[in-house]
Motif scaffolding. Structure first.
Motif, PDB file in Angstrom:
ATOM      1  N   ALA A 150      26.108   0.315  69.845  1.00 55.34           N
ATOM      2  CA  ALA A 150      27.138   0.476  70.874  1.00 55.34           C
ATOM      3  C   ALA A 150      28.435  -0.204  70.458  1.00 55.34           C
ATOM      4  O   ALA A 150      29.529   0.350  70.614  1.00 55.34           O
ATOM      5  CB  ALA A 150      26.643  -0.090  72.204  1.00 55.34           C
ATOM      6  N   TRP A 151      28.313  -1.405  69.871  1.00 55.96           N
ATOM      7  CA  TRP A 151      29.517  -2.132  69.445  1.00 55.96           C
ATOM      8  C   TRP A 151      30.161  -1.458  68.231  1.00 55.96           C
ATOM      9  O   TRP A 151      31.385  -1.373  68.127  1.00 55.96           O
ATOM     10  CB  TRP A 151      29.180  -3.586  69.153  1.00 55.96           C
ATOM     11  N   ASN A 202      21.536 -10.280  72.176  1.00 56.17           N
ATOM     12  CA  ASN A 202      22.647  -9.364  72.427  1.00 56.17           C
ATOM     13  C   ASN A 202      22.301  -8.430  73.575  1.00 56.17           C
ATOM     14  O   ASN A 202      21.286  -7.740  73.540  1.00 56.17           O
ATOM     15  CB  ASN A 202      22.974  -8.552  71.165  1.00 56.17           C
ATOM     16  N   ARG A 203      23.145  -8.414  74.599  1.00 57.46           N
ATOM     17  CA  ARG A 203      22.865  -7.580  75.765  1.00 57.46           C
ATOM     18  C   ARG A 203      23.032  -6.101  75.467  1.00 57.46           C
ATOM     19  O   ARG A 203      22.377  -5.256  76.080  1.00 57.46           O
ATOM     20  CB  ARG A 203      23.767  -7.993  76.927  1.00 57.46           C
ATOM     21  N   GLU A 204      23.942  -5.796  74.552  1.00 53.64           N
ATOM     22  CA  GLU A 204      24.153  -4.408  74.162  1.00 53.64           C
ATOM     23  C   GLU A 204      23.786  -4.221  72.700  1.00 53.64           C
ATOM     24  O   GLU A 204      23.867  -5.153  71.903  1.00 53.64           O
ATOM     25  CB  GLU A 204      25.618  -4.013  74.386  1.00 53.64           C
ATOM     26  N   THR A 205      23.418  -3.016  72.352  1.00 54.02           N
ATOM     27  CA  THR A 205      22.950  -2.756  70.987  1.00 54.02           C
ATOM     28  C   THR A 205      24.086  -2.873  69.979  1.00 54.02           C
ATOM     29  O   THR A 205      25.273  -2.711  70.312  1.00 54.02           O
ATOM     30  CB  THR A 205      22.337  -1.355  70.885  1.00 54.02           C
ATOM     31  N   TRP A 214      35.942  -7.608  72.008  1.00 55.50           N
ATOM     32  CA  TRP A 214      36.889  -6.893  72.858  1.00 55.50           C
ATOM     33  C   TRP A 214      38.319  -7.373  72.601  1.00 55.50           C
ATOM     34  O   TRP A 214      39.272  -6.574  72.628  1.00 55.50           O
ATOM     35  CB  TRP A 214      36.537  -7.083  74.333  1.00 55.50           C
ATOM     36  N   THR A 218      18.356  -1.919  69.490  1.00 53.41           N
ATOM     37  CA  THR A 218      17.645  -2.541  70.603  1.00 53.41           C
ATOM     38  C   THR A 218      18.452  -3.679  71.217  1.00 53.41           C
ATOM     39  O   THR A 218      18.912  -4.560  70.490  1.00 53.41           O
ATOM     40  CB  THR A 218      16.283  -3.100  70.132  1.00 53.41           C
ATOM     41  N   PRO A 219      18.630  -3.721  72.538  1.00 56.73           N
ATOM     42  CA  PRO A 219      19.221  -4.906  73.177  1.00 56.73           C
ATOM     43  C   PRO A 219      18.340  -6.127  72.907  1.00 56.73           C
ATOM     44  O   PRO A 219      17.114  -6.053  73.032  1.00 56.73           O
ATOM     45  CB  PRO A 219      19.227  -4.543  74.660  1.00 56.73           C
ATOM     46  N   ARG A 257      32.177   1.447  69.392  1.00 51.46           N
ATOM     47  CA  ARG A 257      33.465   1.043  69.965  1.00 51.46           C
ATOM     48  C   ARG A 257      34.506   0.787  68.877  1.00 51.46           C
ATOM     49  O   ARG A 257      35.674   1.146  69.026  1.00 51.46           O
ATOM     50  CB  ARG A 257      33.277  -0.214  70.809  1.00 51.46           C
ATOM     51  N   TYR A 260      28.512  -7.423  66.790  1.00 53.18           N
ATOM     52  CA  TYR A 260      28.078  -7.483  68.193  1.00 53.18           C
ATOM     53  C   TYR A 260      29.263  -7.880  69.064  1.00 53.18           C
ATOM     54  O   TYR A 260      30.402  -7.529  68.748  1.00 53.18           O
ATOM     55  CB  TYR A 260      26.920  -8.466  68.359  1.00 53.18           C
ATOM     56  N   GLU A 261      29.011  -8.624  70.124  1.00 50.72           N
ATOM     57  CA  GLU A 261      30.058  -8.939  71.107  1.00 50.72           C
ATOM     58  C   GLU A 261      31.030 -10.020  70.655  1.00 50.72           C
ATOM     59  O   GLU A 261      32.018 -10.279  71.333  1.00 50.72           O
ATOM     60  CB  GLU A 261      29.424  -9.343  72.448  1.00 50.72           C
TER      61      GLU A 261
END
Length: 390
Positions: free
Chosen positions: A333-334, A327-330, A291, A318-319, A337, A273-274
């Motif tokens: 998505a991470w 987690n704000r983003e799925t 990031w 799912t967010p 990236r 995740y983030e």
């Protein structure tokens, strides 16, 4: 545990019948007594012992049994009710499991908040409240196809979509030697040699050439040592279902540490995740933004993700679906990236490949990594290294 208690009484020549034992189980399930050791003593004596002349023998047998399990029972505290009912909690048939309703993510979260507001006491069994056992979507020790595990160990069904507790993990050991030789041989397929550093190694051919040109006077020629210059970024899944694969992953990790001079390791749980972390005992205080990791390592690095990909599909798609945080983003998505930043990447899965078709989340992850998922076996590693070498 209660079955052991039944046989223990029999060994002390107390005439306890099977019917009386079943009556005791039924009485415990009906919650007619507080979950304390003293109340259990009197209830068991009332149900199991019909002759007052046997009370002394029962006292001695009960005391001996308690001494055997004393380490498992906190001194001067109530017996946890789930400890008493563990051996006779409801066993669900496959048909009963299939009949339990899946709520869906939004309804599950809404129902959990509502239950928290309404509940004012502890519960065991049942299908509604937060507690132990039973078929409620909330609690621990029971079964529900999509539940939230709250403050307790799993019953082994691995169907929780979120976990409400602070979980602590242990770093994988990179010093394992036994069983790593085959892994090392497979990892050696990923090589890109270069000579770097101080000139310490004899260059025999150039020494002969220069000596001949120097009229036979020895002219030693040295070059930097030849090393495997490939750079590997490894992300390791830790905790939960990965506990079943600790030995296998530690052997892989140890082999990678031995074979790759440039190896950087980060941890995640279930799905990246983030944020990631490098030390599990500090994962709450020293998180590293994903990031920052993406910016730190260029596309010259190879990405190896190690995990069993066994989780709720919500955690990927799912967010807010993460089992441990919002987690704000799925996760998808991470993960995308990461794959975009390091095109040369693979996912190594320690779960036996025969189980892969039966895990929905594994199918989703395989699609995301464009089918570059390989087993943590010698042949699987060889295939993965061939792909990374391209």
């Amino acid at each position: 545990m209660l079955l052991d208690f039944f046989y223990h009484l029999r060994e002390h020549r107390l005439p306890v019948s099977v019917q009386e034992y079943l009556t005791l189980l039924s009485t415990l399930k009906s919650k007619v007594m507080p979950p304390s050791l003293n109340d259990f003593y009197y209830l068991a004596r009332l149900v199991l012992i019909k002759d007052e002349t046997l009370f002394d023998r029962y006292d001695r047998a009960f005391g001996a049994f308690y001494q055997q399990i004393e380490a498992a029972v906190p001194v001067d505290k109530e017996i946890p009710l789930d400890w008493l009912i563990k051996e006779f909690q409801k066993k669900l048939t496959p048909e009963e499991k299939a009949a339990i309703e899946k709520h869906g993510w939004d309804k599950l979260m809404e129902l959990f908040k509502k239950t928290l507001e309404e509940q004012d006491e502890r519960h065991a069994g049942g299908s509604k409240w937060i507690g132990t056992g039973g078929t409620s979507a909330f609690g621990h020790g029971g079964y529900h196809p999509e539940g939230i595990r709250v403050n307790g160990p799993s019953a082994g069904n691995r169907t929780a979509v979120k976990v409400w507790e602070k979980r602590e993990y242990r770093d994988y050991d990179d010093s394992q030697e036994l069983g790593t030789r085959n892994f090392k041989m497979a990892l050696r397929r990923l090589r890109r040699f270069a000579r770097e550093g101080a000139a310490l190694e004899l260059d025999l051919n150039d020494t002969i050439r220069q000596t001949a040109r120097n009229a036979g006077l020895l002219d030693l020629q040295l070059v930097p040592e030849r090393h495997n210059a490939v750079k590997v970024l490894m992300l390791l899944d830790v905790g939960g279902s990965m506990d079943d694969h600790i030995k296998q992953v530690e052997e892989l990790f140890s082999a990678a540490r031995s074979e790759f001079q440039h190896l950087e390791v980060y941890y995640f749980h279930n799905c990246p995740y983030e944020f990631l972390w490098q030390q599990n005992h500090r994962r709450h205080s020293e998180r590293i933004e994903t990031w920052d990791v993406i910016r730190k390592y260029n596309d010259d690095w190879r990405l190896i993700i190690v995990g069993d990909a066994t989780m709720s599909p919500y955690e990927i798609l799912t967010p807010g679906g993460s089992a441990e945080h919002h987690n704000r983003e799925t996760g998808a998505a991470w993960l995308q990236r990461l794959l975009d930043n390091w095109p040369r990447s693979v996912w190594l899965n320690p779960e036996p490949e025969g189980y892969w078709p039966y895990r929905q989340s594994i199918g989703i992850i395989r699609d995301l990594v464009h089918n570059h998922m390989y087993g943590v076996t010698v042949s699987g590693l060889e295939q993965a290294m061939r792909h990374l070498s391209k």
